[in-house]
Design an enzyme around this catalytic site. Structure first.
Site, PDB file in Angstrom:
ATOM      1  N   GLU A 216      -0.170  -8.132  -0.475  1.00  0.00           N
ATOM      2  CA  GLU A 216       1.640  -8.849  -0.174  1.00  0.00           C
ATOM      3  C   GLU A 216       2.450  -7.588  -0.081  1.00  0.00           C
ATOM      4  OE1 GLU A 216       4.319 -10.951  -3.446  1.00  0.00           O
ATOM      5  OE2 GLU A 216       2.149 -11.037  -3.821  1.00  0.00           O
ATOM      6  N   GLU A 221      13.108  -9.763  -3.077  1.00  0.00           N
ATOM      7  CA  GLU A 221      13.075 -10.448  -4.144  1.00  0.00           C
ATOM      8  C   GLU A 221      14.348 -10.473  -4.886  1.00  0.00           C
ATOM      9  OE1 GLU A 221       9.327 -12.181  -6.185  1.00  0.00           O
ATOM     10  OE2 GLU A 221       8.839  -9.987  -5.850  1.00  0.00           O
TER      11      GLU A 221
END
Length: 407
Positions: A216, A221
């Protein structure tokens, strides 16, 4: 015009599996993206997005009974993978706006809440980028390339996360005889947290309660108060179904995290700051190899921003092995080299908006990670005070270094 797919994507599969696809057509919202090069500039692509399989209705073939219950798979319909595949069909989603996804041209807004039948419903949509065929995911090979997007995070309060990241999902979503739906219906999700994805793993019944592990790359974010980016390497390639203790040792769930606030730049990101979250932001991530080729070893991940026509550098020059040397298990699990191998094989863009009922997003924006108070991330507080919580991603593009942005 949005892509409407029911049986079209499945014509190459054996007829015996056609019963696993329902009668309601899947209507993928188009999201124009751009492939860029130094020679030709940026060329528009007719791509689209699909909601995760868990947003779809999966029910007993010939009946209205759901194949899942509040606790997982219905054991009477899904005692094992093969029986479950024979008993259950997946229906398409015709109206993505009812799931909090609203697209227009090259822009997509994800909404956390929606009023339905007089009540506020929490949505938390997560979507994946499909290739132009609408059948498989877009798998981007980003070594010696850059990935750029515009984002409006102004409506994301403390405790929220509007995320854009890359997952080493299978391009087909694990399409098989037991999973004819595949990427067309949003199957195959995995990430470095190795969490149990629920009733379905790679589109098949998750009767073992396995976790779905894969590499990932968190490009973004963030909310309006704090932001991070972080690579998460794994020892395996592609989706790996883990069980028990191994789910905690295959991938680096913590990752090598870059958080400007946590590193002391407390006036860098937020409302009215250097990166002003009251306005749209252009986010550029560059994946630099040691020999400046698409087959080289990943050596640095660079971040820069563009706002009001001005290029703004990151508070650190780049994320390198030296920067990540103290990041828990990052180096033990392969570090930037392993992350680069996944970027070379290809990774799928994932877009999401979510809150955090368990940790209230403290790891992102509180407790030293950001300026938010300890109770501002409470989902009940967010719903009561910020019912219009949303994030907008637009102008998603990728290509040669320096080809996706200008000042």
């Amino acid at each position: 015009m949005a892509l409407t797919l029911a049986a079209t994507a499945l014509v190459l599969l054996p007829l015996v599996t056609a019963q696993q696809i329902g009668s309601i057509a899947e209507n993928h919202p188009e999201l124009t993206t751009y492939r860029c090069s130094s020679q030709a500039g940026c060329v528009a692509q007719s791509t689209s997005v699909v909601l995760d399989i868990n947003a779809h209705w999966i029910h007993q073939n010939g009946a209205q009974t759901s194949c899942t219950t509040s606790s997982g798979l219905d054991p009477s319909l899904c005692p094992d993978k093969v029986t479950c595949s024979q008993n259950c069909v997946v229906e398409g989603i015709t109206d993505y706006s009812s799931f909090g996804v609203q697209n227009s041209g090259d822009a997509m807004t994800l909404r956390q809440y929606q009023v339905q039948n007089g009540q506020i419903k929490t949505l938390r949509p997560r979507v994946y980028l499909l290739a132009e065929d609408g059948i498989n995911y877009s798998k981007l090979q980003l070594l010696n390339q850059e990935f750029t997007f515009d984002v409006d995070a102004s409506k994301l309060p403390c405790g929220m996360n509007g995320a854009l990241y890359l997952s080493e999902m299978d391009a087909s979503g694990g399409r098989s005889a037991l999973n004819p739906a595949g990427a067309t219906y949003g199957t195959g999700y995995c990430d470095a947290q190795c969490f149990n994805p629920g009733p379905w793993i790679n589109g098949e019944a998750n009767t073992a309660g396995a976790g779905a592990c894969c590499q990932e790359m968190d490009l973004w974010e963030a909310n309006s108060r704090s932001t991070i980016f972080s690579p998460h390497p794994c020892t395996t390639a592609g989706l790996y179904a883990c069980t028990g203790a191994e789910c905690y040792s295959i991938c680096d769930g913590y990752g090598c995290t870059y958080n400007p606030y946590e590193l002391g730049a407390k006036d860098y990101y937020g409302y009215g700051l250097t990166i002003d979250t009251a306005k749209p932001i252009t986010v550029v991530t560059q994946f630099m190899t040691a020999d400046n080729t698409a087959t080289g070893t990943l050596a640095e991940i660079r971040r820069l921003y563009v706002q009001d026509g001005k290029v703004i550098g990151n508070t650190a020059v780049a994320m390198t092995e030296a920067f990540c040397s103290s990041s828990r298990t990052f180096e033990e699990l392969g570090g930037l080299q392993r992350m680069g191998e996944a970027l070379g094989r290809g990774m799928v863009p994932v877009f999401s908006i979510w809150d955090d009922p368990g940790l209230w997003m403290h790891w992102l924006d509180s407790d030293g990670a950001g300026p938010c108070g300890n109770t501002e991330g409470d989902p009940a507080f967010i719903q009561a005070n910020y019912p219009n919580t949303a994030v907008t991603f637009s102008k998603v593009r990728w290509g040669d270094i320096g080809s996706t942005y200008s000042s």
